[in-house]
Write a protein that holds these residues in place. Structure first.
Motif, short mmCIF file in Angstrom:
data_model
loop_
_atom_site.label_atom_id
_atom_site.label_comp_id
_atom_site.label_asym_id
_atom_site.label_seq_id
_atom_site.Cartn_x
_atom_site.Cartn_y
_atom_site.Cartn_z
N LEU A 220 -14.33 -96.76 37.34
CA LEU A 220 -15.15 -97.52 36.40
C LEU A 220 -15.88 -96.62 35.41
O LEU A 220 -16.37 -97.10 34.38
CB LEU A 220 -16.16 -98.38 37.16
N LYS A 221 -15.93 -95.33 35.71
CA LYS A 221 -16.60 -94.37 34.81
C LYS A 221 -15.59 -93.44 34.14
O LYS A 221 -15.96 -92.38 33.63
CB LYS A 221 -17.62 -93.53 35.61
N LYS A 222 -14.32 -93.83 34.12
CA LYS A 222 -13.28 -92.94 33.63
C LYS A 222 -13.45 -92.57 32.16
O LYS A 222 -12.95 -91.53 31.72
CB LYS A 222 -11.90 -93.56 33.84
N GLN A 223 -14.18 -93.41 31.40
CA GLN A 223 -14.38 -93.13 29.98
C GLN A 223 -15.16 -91.83 29.76
O GLN A 223 -15.03 -91.19 28.71
CB GLN A 223 -15.13 -94.27 29.31
N SER A 224 -15.97 -91.45 30.75
CA SER A 224 -16.82 -90.27 30.58
C SER A 224 -16.44 -89.12 31.51
O SER A 224 -17.05 -88.05 31.44
CB SER A 224 -18.29 -90.65 30.83
N LEU A 225 -15.43 -89.33 32.37
CA LEU A 225 -15.04 -88.28 33.31
C LEU A 225 -13.98 -87.36 32.73
O LEU A 225 -13.25 -87.72 31.81
CB LEU A 225 -14.51 -88.92 34.59
N ASN A 226 -13.90 -86.15 33.28
CA ASN A 226 -12.85 -85.20 32.91
C ASN A 226 -12.81 -84.99 31.39
O ASN A 226 -11.75 -84.94 30.78
CB ASN A 226 -11.50 -85.72 33.41
N ASP A 227 -14.01 -84.83 30.81
CA ASP A 227 -14.14 -84.64 29.35
C ASP A 227 -13.47 -85.78 28.57
O ASP A 227 -12.92 -85.57 27.48
CB ASP A 227 -13.53 -83.30 28.92
N ALA A 228 -13.53 -86.98 29.17
CA ALA A 228 -12.97 -88.19 28.55
C ALA A 228 -11.46 -88.10 28.33
O ALA A 228 -10.91 -88.88 27.54
CB ALA A 228 -13.68 -88.51 27.25
N LYS A 229 -10.79 -87.17 29.01
CA LYS A 229 -9.34 -87.02 28.82
C LYS A 229 -8.57 -88.25 29.30
O LYS A 229 -7.49 -88.55 28.80
CB LYS A 229 -8.85 -85.78 29.57
N CYS A 230 -9.12 -88.95 30.30
CA CYS A 230 -8.41 -90.09 30.87
C CYS A 230 -8.92 -91.42 30.33
O CYS A 230 -8.55 -92.49 30.85
CB CYS A 230 -8.55 -90.08 32.39
N ALA A 231 -9.76 -91.38 29.30
CA ALA A 231 -10.38 -92.61 28.80
C ALA A 231 -9.36 -93.67 28.44
O ALA A 231 -9.55 -94.86 28.72
CB ALA A 231 -11.27 -92.30 27.60
N ASP A 232 -8.27 -93.28 27.81
CA ASP A 232 -7.26 -94.23 27.37
C ASP A 232 -5.97 -94.16 28.19
O ASP A 232 -4.96 -94.76 27.82
CB ASP A 232 -6.93 -94.01 25.89
N HIS A 233 -6.02 -93.42 29.30
CA HIS A 233 -4.83 -93.31 30.14
C HIS A 233 -4.64 -94.54 31.02
O HIS A 233 -5.60 -95.23 31.39
CB HIS A 233 -4.94 -92.06 31.03
N THR A 234 -3.40 -94.80 31.38
CA THR A 234 -3.07 -95.87 32.31
C THR A 234 -3.19 -95.35 33.74
O THR A 234 -2.80 -94.22 34.03
CB THR A 234 -1.63 -96.37 32.08
N PHE A 235 -3.74 -96.18 34.60
CA PHE A 235 -3.85 -95.83 36.01
C PHE A 235 -3.05 -96.82 36.85
O PHE A 235 -3.05 -98.02 36.58
CB PHE A 235 -5.31 -95.87 36.47
N ASN A 236 -2.35 -96.30 37.84
CA ASN A 236 -1.70 -97.15 38.83
C ASN A 236 -2.68 -97.43 39.95
O ASN A 236 -3.48 -96.57 40.32
CB ASN A 236 -0.45 -96.48 39.40
N LEU A 237 -2.62 -98.63 40.49
CA LEU A 237 -3.43 -99.01 41.63
C LEU A 237 -2.61 -98.87 42.90
O LEU A 237 -1.51 -99.42 43.00
CB LEU A 237 -3.92 -100.46 41.49
N ILE A 238 -3.13 -98.12 43.86
CA ILE A 238 -2.50 -97.98 45.18
C ILE A 238 -3.50 -98.55 46.19
O ILE A 238 -4.45 -97.89 46.58
CB ILE A 238 -2.18 -96.51 45.50
N PRO A 239 -3.33 -99.82 46.57
CA PRO A 239 -4.35 -100.47 47.40
C PRO A 239 -4.43 -99.94 48.82
O PRO A 239 -5.51 -99.80 49.38
CB PRO A 239 -3.92 -101.94 47.40
N VAL A 240 -3.27 -99.67 49.43
CA VAL A 240 -3.23 -99.30 50.85
C VAL A 240 -2.34 -98.10 51.05
O VAL A 240 -1.25 -98.01 50.47
CB VAL A 240 -2.70 -100.49 51.70
#
Length: 304
Positions: A220-240
């Motif tokens: 939920l804070k990806k916009q500001s993490l890792n120098d915002a490198k992942c702000a616009d990246h797609t993430f896969n969800l791995i629930p289990v």
């Protein structure tokens, strides 16, 4: 060999979720989560493992939102038909969605959409025109949220969770007496932002960065993490982490509990519970029946 085939069966059910830890190519098997009952099953497992937080619920909903928009848009008439049929039973969901929308700039027209949607209520009458209209209104509501910035989407679903959590947790608490909780951590995986290990709850894996995983709170804070490198990246969800579930079940001698939970889960997913068989006979009798199971599922999801 029987154990090996059982493990293969578990992984096959989750499409590309094979293996564990970092360095594996995990797909985002999201289609099954668009079904309210299955979304509720996942939230129930998070709750039973004390991993259901505002962050995990919001992360799940934000991640699934664009997929829900695409899925509903593929058949507006069918989405509208199901919604009109269920609407009288899920009024509290829309009341809380409206209350949440009133807190977010950019959703000022939400009330008009909901009022038009409620006016379409008539679940006993099959009306293709009304179904299509309801589907379009639902699509407009979800699209309005999807068009918000990531931060505002988080705010919206965060507000909805706080408004809705009492009834949601009441429902999930009713499961504790009959559903065995599965391990909801990811063995060998560390959150690359906060360092939580093993990564708890839902795992969000960046598709652009190598070996970059986030827990729900950090996603939920990806916009500001890792120098915002992942702000616009797609993430896969791995629930289990199914490998983790399998080995903990095997090592801890939890075969009977596993069988009981699998039976209960399968019956509930099918639309109702029946009396169990063998060692677990009678354990699930009367816990959920047809319509109740369907209505309960809708409590956990902001879309049909």
């Amino acid at each position: 060999h029987h154990g090996h085939h059982g493990l293969k069966h578990l992984f096959k059910k989750w499409d590309a979720h094979k293996g564990k830890g970092k360095g594996h190519n995990h797909g985002d098997g999201h289609q099954w989560l668009l079904k309210p009952r299955k979304l509720l099953w996942l939230m129930a497992q998070l709750h039973l493992s004390e991993a259901l937080t505002a962050e995990s619920a919001v992360g799940l909903w934000v991640h699934m939102l664009p997929k829900a928009v695409e899925f509903i848009g593929s058949d507006l008439g069918e989405a509208g038909r199901k919604l009109r049929k269920k609407l009288p039973d899920i009024m509290s969901v829309f009341q809380n969605l409206l209350a949440a929308a009133n807190q977010i700039e950019g959703l000022e027209h939400f009330e008009t959409l909901i009022m038009q949607l409620l006016a379409s209520e008539s679940r006993s009458v099959r009306d293709p025109v009304a179904d299509a209209t309801a589907g379009k209104l639902l699509m407009a509501m979800l699209s309005a949220v999807a068009d918000l910035s990531f931060e505002k989407q988080v705010q919206f679903f965060g507000a909805f969770y706080e408004l809705h959590k009492e009834s949601l947790h009441e429902l999930l608490n009713s499961w504790k007496s009959w559903c065995w909780p599965m391990p909801m951590d990811h063995c060998g995986v560390t959150c690359d932002a906060c360092g939580s290990a093993p990564l708890p709850g839902l795992r969000f894996k960046c598709t652009s960065c190598e070996n970059y995983d986030l827990c729900s709170g950090c996603f939920l804070k990806k916009q500001s993490l890792n120098d915002a490198k992942c702000a616009d990246h797609t993430f896969n969800l791995i629930p289990v982490d199914w490998a983790n579930v399998w080995w903990k079940k095997k090592d801890c001698g939890m075969q009977e509990e596993w069988t009981a939970c699998k039976h209960a889960s399968n019956m509930w997913m099918a639309g109702g519970c029946e009396e169990g068989k063998g060692k677990n006979k009678g354990k699930f009798k009367g816990k959920c029946k047809g319509k109740r199971a369907s209505v309960e599922a809708d409590i956990a999801t902001p879309w049909v």
